[in-house]
Design a protein around this motif. Structure first.
Motif, PDB file in Angstrom:
ATOM      1  N   THR A  85      14.615   2.577   6.055  1.00  0.00           N
ATOM      2  CA  THR A  85      13.607   1.899   5.235  1.00  0.00           C
ATOM      3  C   THR A  85      12.200   2.135   5.746  1.00  0.00           C
ATOM      4  O   THR A  85      11.245   1.616   5.187  1.00  0.00           O
ATOM      5  CB  THR A  85      13.844   0.374   5.249  1.00  0.00           C
TER       6      THR A  85
ATOM      7  N   HIS B  43       9.594   3.859   5.428  1.00  0.00           N
ATOM      8  CA  HIS B  43       8.700   4.746   4.673  1.00  0.00           C
ATOM      9  C   HIS B  43       7.947   3.915   3.661  1.00  0.00           C
ATOM     10  O   HIS B  43       8.250   2.737   3.447  1.00  0.00           O
ATOM     11  CB  HIS B  43       9.477   5.881   4.014  1.00  0.00           C
TER      12      HIS B  43
ATOM     13  N   ARG C 297       6.427   2.134   0.467  1.00  0.00           N
ATOM     14  CA  ARG C 297       6.939   1.623  -0.795  1.00  0.00           C
ATOM     15  C   ARG C 297       6.233   2.369  -1.929  1.00  0.00           C
ATOM     16  O   ARG C 297       5.116   2.846  -1.775  1.00  0.00           O
ATOM     17  CB  ARG C 297       6.612   0.123  -0.856  1.00  0.00           C
TER      18      ARG C 297
ATOM     19  N   LYS D  20      12.620   1.504  -1.867  1.00  0.00           N
ATOM     20  CA  LYS D  20      13.539   0.943  -0.880  1.00  0.00           C
ATOM     21  C   LYS D  20      13.787  -0.529  -1.218  1.00  0.00           C
ATOM     22  O   LYS D  20      12.980  -1.153  -1.913  1.00  0.00           O
ATOM     23  CB  LYS D  20      12.968   1.102   0.517  1.00  0.00           C
TER      24      LYS D  20
END
Lengths: 570, 349
Positions: free
Chosen positions: A487, A489, A491, A531
């Motif tokens: 996760t 990275h 949004r 994500k």
């Protein structure tokens, strides 16, 4: 392994005591200790990943090229003056040829180790360009060119262009039949340049092709001009690398604000320094057992001879292919002849490839509007448009490459040459679109799989049978470190249509540009899977925990069997 | 800004668990492993030294004509010893780093690439002081005339390149002329129609390429020979006369189905040589342009645009093939002034 307690201080060792004087003398004059402290150079941290080694291959093969190239200059004579060969290679004895060709034969047959160094030089050149291109692909696929590294990206593009020209110049020097054929092509390319073509041809070749100055001129370009530019740009590339600090993959403890890895001294000095020997050793072994460019088999250049299956070095293959598959368009207007059939594929198309490559970081920044610094690499799947775009460009490059070998493919596979050419002509436009779509879908599928693994855990391989006879596979949550990595990275941004009017109700300025940008952004992010949110994860945790009353608890010590490569230890 | 970042961090679904605990390597905890690694690495460096000595021995001992498994023995031995030594040194150093050097990861903080606001202000102040003291802004006359002379500096830079080569005028004709014999390009012997069978193709040159002057020196040699060859090389081919469809004005350019064409491709100038007897097609090995020799050298496939120029043939008194004139079309790859030069040739004929 050494802890602070067992450290030996260098100034207390015998070597340290002897060296203290000279080192002090130098520091009195150069202030090395201060410079080193300020830049933190000796213990500079470099992150570790196999893909960070690709640029190093390019760097070290360049050093191998400098060393072997210097050796070759001791014997090579860059002259097109006529001579009669009388050397060890008897089949060519008594033949008229240029000094350039004769001295290359001498290097190959009469200088001990000369053939080895020549072959190492040629292999290292092929490796140099290959490593640069793969390194560039790594940088592109992971978004490493993003702010603040755009300038280093442009330096990289310049290095690659210079590398291609340098390779081509070197390929032309021996004045054998194959290199002369390459020069004949350059002559045709120069002639095809609109309006000034003939002038360029006569100025560069010193008159009519082949003339007697092109090899001395290319020699100067090959051993002085371009190497000097390459050295300067490589220096700038390295300085910027140190200044920006290397990008790293995100993960537990690895953030946008730090860099985690091993220090330059001792670990990276040893690993990178050792790697130089590996690259040199590898090219030396290639030079020992793999023959490359056997110029004695081609004979001296003769404009009325050519061998079937003439091919340039691999990195020129895409230009060669473009030239081969181009339709025969030529037109006459304003009393001038315009040779689109040569000018477009050999000059415009490579320019287009490089131009789009150079502009890409800025185009992407314009589309996304992202002005932040990025030091964490982006996984290719998390930028589906970019990844698909690169794959499309690679496909076009590959189609051109097939075109460049159309005669070899036709004879080896007993196919029609014309059919292959037509396949390439159409494929150049169709296949990139197809691979773009496929790649984008694969990326989105992988994004979904990631989300799934976070929310539903990984497959343990434990099959459970329910009371009513159904079989299900038990899932277990991923280790939290892996969950974080997946996760870690950005949004997706919220896409909004640009306002048609400003707050006074007047048509907004630049509204057409804003609309175009909004559209581009929509296309860029189309289909991407965001994500999971905090709520998603919270919800999923409860779900996973209370999964309709598993009879057996897996427990914290459970080490599930995973076929998907997920670490088993929690 | 930092508030924004904190908010973003709060919105992360999974919190950063921080760097995982350091895991020791076998060589860190097991002295036997450590000793083993030390021996391995020392072994690699020692073998590398031996190989380098072997390199020198091979350099001195091996005769350069000797072969080994089809390779040059010298090349193979020198390369194998040098490459092996370098590889062992490289692998040894890397093993040392991986197995024995400290492997505690370090954390270094990043800083924005941009200078701070204070640094910018201070530099700007220095810059302003310098520019003001120079009077660069206040003296436009000096400034502009300096820029003018600087831009004029480009003129000598460009004009100095003028002597890189002659101007591209008047070199487009070839050495072919009326009455010159067509000779075989291997031996330089003249060609009789009876030497050629139907379907046969012969590479040929103008006879002047093999002529000697009264001192026995070749009339054309060196660069000049190559330049002329790159325009005048031809192929002579014999087909069935009924297969040939000459265009208007070319009916008498051949002798009993023997035609002569430029060998230089009109695409980028490769010598064309791949001949298909059945179809009368001639294929260029470089970029696969295909020309139909039975149909006036017309392009049937590939990137070439212009047909292959044809050389009109006749027989001399001894029955050998000769040229009637130079090529009536421009030979070789296209260039911007081609249209003009071709018009001039057309006007002449």
């Amino acid at each position: 392994m050494s802890t602070v307690d067992e450290r030996t201080n260098i100034e207390d060792t015998e070597f340290g005591k002897k060296a203290a004087g000279p080192v002090g003398w130098l520091d009195d004059r150069l202030g090395l200790a201060g410079a080193s402290k300020r830049s933190h150079l000796l213990r500079k941290v470099f992150p570790e990943h196999w893909s960070f080694m690709l640029g190093e291959i390019a760097l070290w093969s360049f050093v191998v090229l400098l060393l072997t190239g210097t050796f070759l200059t001791f014997w090579f004579q860059p002259s097109m003056a006529e001579t009669t060969y009388n050397g060890s290679y008897t089949p060519l004895n008594g033949l008229e040829m240029s000094h350039a060709y004769a001295s290359t034969l001498d290097i190959s047959f009469d200088v001990r180790g000369g053939l080895l160094i020549r072959q190492i030089h040629h292999w290292a050149a092929a490796l140099f360009v290959a490593a640069m291109i793969v390194h560039m692909l790594r940088v592109m696929f992971t978004g490493a060119y993003r702010k603040p590294r755009e300038i280093n990206w442009l330096i990289g593009i310049s290095l690659m262009v210079l590398g291609l020209v340098e390779g081509f110049a070197g390929y032309s020097l021996p004045d054998d039949l194959l290199s002369g054929t390459g020069l004949r092509f350059v002559d045709g390319l120069l002639r095809s340049i609109p309006i000034v073509g003939s002038y360029l041809e006569y100025f560069i070749f010193g008159g009519e092709f082949p003339g007697d100055v092109i090899i001395p001129r290319l020699y100067m370009v090959h051993i002085l001009l371009i190497p000097a530019l390459l050295l300067a740009l490589i220096g700038a590339h390295m300085i910027l690398l140190v200044y920006h600090k290397h990008t790293q993959w995100g993960g537990p403890g690895r953030t946008e604000k730090n860099v985690v890895g091993y220090p330059m001294l001792p670990v990276y000095a040893a690993k990178a320094g050792g790697f130089f020997f590996v690259v040199f050793g590898f090219t030396a072994l290639m030079g020992a057992v793999l023959q490359i460019n056997p110029i004695w088999a081609y004979g001296p250049y003769n404009p009325s001879e050519v061998t079937a299956g003439s091919q340039p070095d691999w990195y020129m293959g895409f230009v060669e292919g473009a030239v081969r598959i181009m339709p025969n368009w030529e037109s006459t207007f304003f009393n001038y002849t315009w040779s689109w059939n040569v000018f477009f594929p050999a000059a415009v198309l490579p320019g287009l490839f490089l131009g789009v490559g150079a502009a890409w970081p800025f185009i992407e920044q314009w589309i996304t509007g992202d002005k932040r610094e990025h030091h964490l690499l982006e996984r290719p799947r998390n930028a589906p448009f970019r990844t698909a775009f690169i794959v499309a460009a690679m496909t076009a490059y590959g189609v051109l490459w097939i075109g460049g070998g159309n005669d070899i493919i036709a004879t080896k596979f007993h196919l029609s040459l014309n059919a292959i050419t037509w396949f390439c002509r159409i494929g150049l436009f169709v296949l990139p679109v197809v691979t773009f779509m496929i790649t984008k879908r694969i990326c989105i599928g992988l994004q979904r799989a990631d989300a799934n693994r976070i929310l539903h855990g990984y497959e343990t391989g434990v099959i459970e049978r329910s009371p009513d006879g159904g079989f299900t596979e038990r899932h277990a949550p991923l280790p939290v470190g892996s969950q974080y990595s997946l996760t870690n990275h950005d949004r997706l941004p919220v896409l909004e249509a640009p306002p048609e009017t400003d707050h006074n109700g007047v048509a907004a300025p630049h509204s057409r540009m804003a609309k175009l940008r909004a559209k581009a952004r929509e296309i860029y992010y189309d289909g991407s899977v965001d994500k999971p949110t905090v709520e998603d994860v919270h919800h999923a945790e409860e779900h996973l925990r209370d999964h309709d009353g598993h009879p057996v608890e897996l427990g914290d010590e459970f080490q599930g069997v995973s076929e998907s490569g997920v670490p088993r230890v929690h | 800004m930092s508030d924004e970042l904190d908010q973003l961090t709060d919105a992360e679904p999974i919190k950063d668990p921080g760097l995982p605990a350091h895991q020791h390597r076998p060589t860190d905890v097991d002295p036997a492993q450590e000793l083993r690694a030390e021996r391995q690495i020392t072994g690699m460096f020692t073998v590398a030294s031996l190989l380098l000595i072997g390199f020198c021995v091979a350099y001195i001992m091996i005769d350069k004509d000797q072969t080994f498994l089809g390779w040059s023995a010298m090349n193979f031995t020198l390369g194998a010893t040098l490459g092996g030594a370098l590889l062992l040194m490289g692998v040894g150093i890397i093993q040392w780093a991986k197995k024995l050097m400290g492997d505690d990861e370090m954390v270094e903080l990043r800083h924005p690439a941009a200078s701070t606001a204070e640094e910018r202000a201070a530099t700007l102040e220095d810059l302003n002081a310098g520019i003001n003291e120079s009077g660069f802004g206040r003296r436009p006359l000096i400034r502009r005339s300096l820029f003018l002379s600087m831009s004029f500096l480009a003129l000598p830079t460009v004009i100095m390149l003028r002597d890189m080569g002659p101007l591209p005028y008047g070199h487009k004709n070839t050495v072919w002329k009326k009455g010159m014999r067509v000779v075989n390009d291997v031996a330089g012997t003249p060609i009789k129609p009876s030497d050629l069978q139907v379907g046969q193709l012969v590479n040929a040159e103008p006879a002047i390429m093999y002529e000697k002057d009264k001192d026995g020196e070749a009339v054309l040699h060196g660069t000049e020979l190559l330049q002329e060859k790159s325009k005048a090389a031809v192929i002579v081919v014999r087909m069935k006369p009924e297969a040939i469809t000459p265009s208007k004005g070319r009916e008498n350019w051949g002798i009993d189905g023997i035609l002569c064409y430029s060998k230089i491709c009109t695409h980028v100038g490769c010598p064309i040589s791949l001949w298909e007897q059945q179809t009368h097609h001639l294929l260029c090995p470089c970029h696969q342009s295909t020309f139909d020799l039975a149909d006036n050298g017309k392009v049937v496939f590939g990137p070439a645009h212009r047909p292959l120029p044809q050389l009109p043939l006749a027989l001399d008194s001894e029955g050998y093939l000769i040229a009637v004139s130079d090529f009536p079309e421009v030979v070789g790859p296209s260039y911007p002034e081609l249209a003009r030069d071709q018009k001039r040739l057309d006007d002449k004929s």
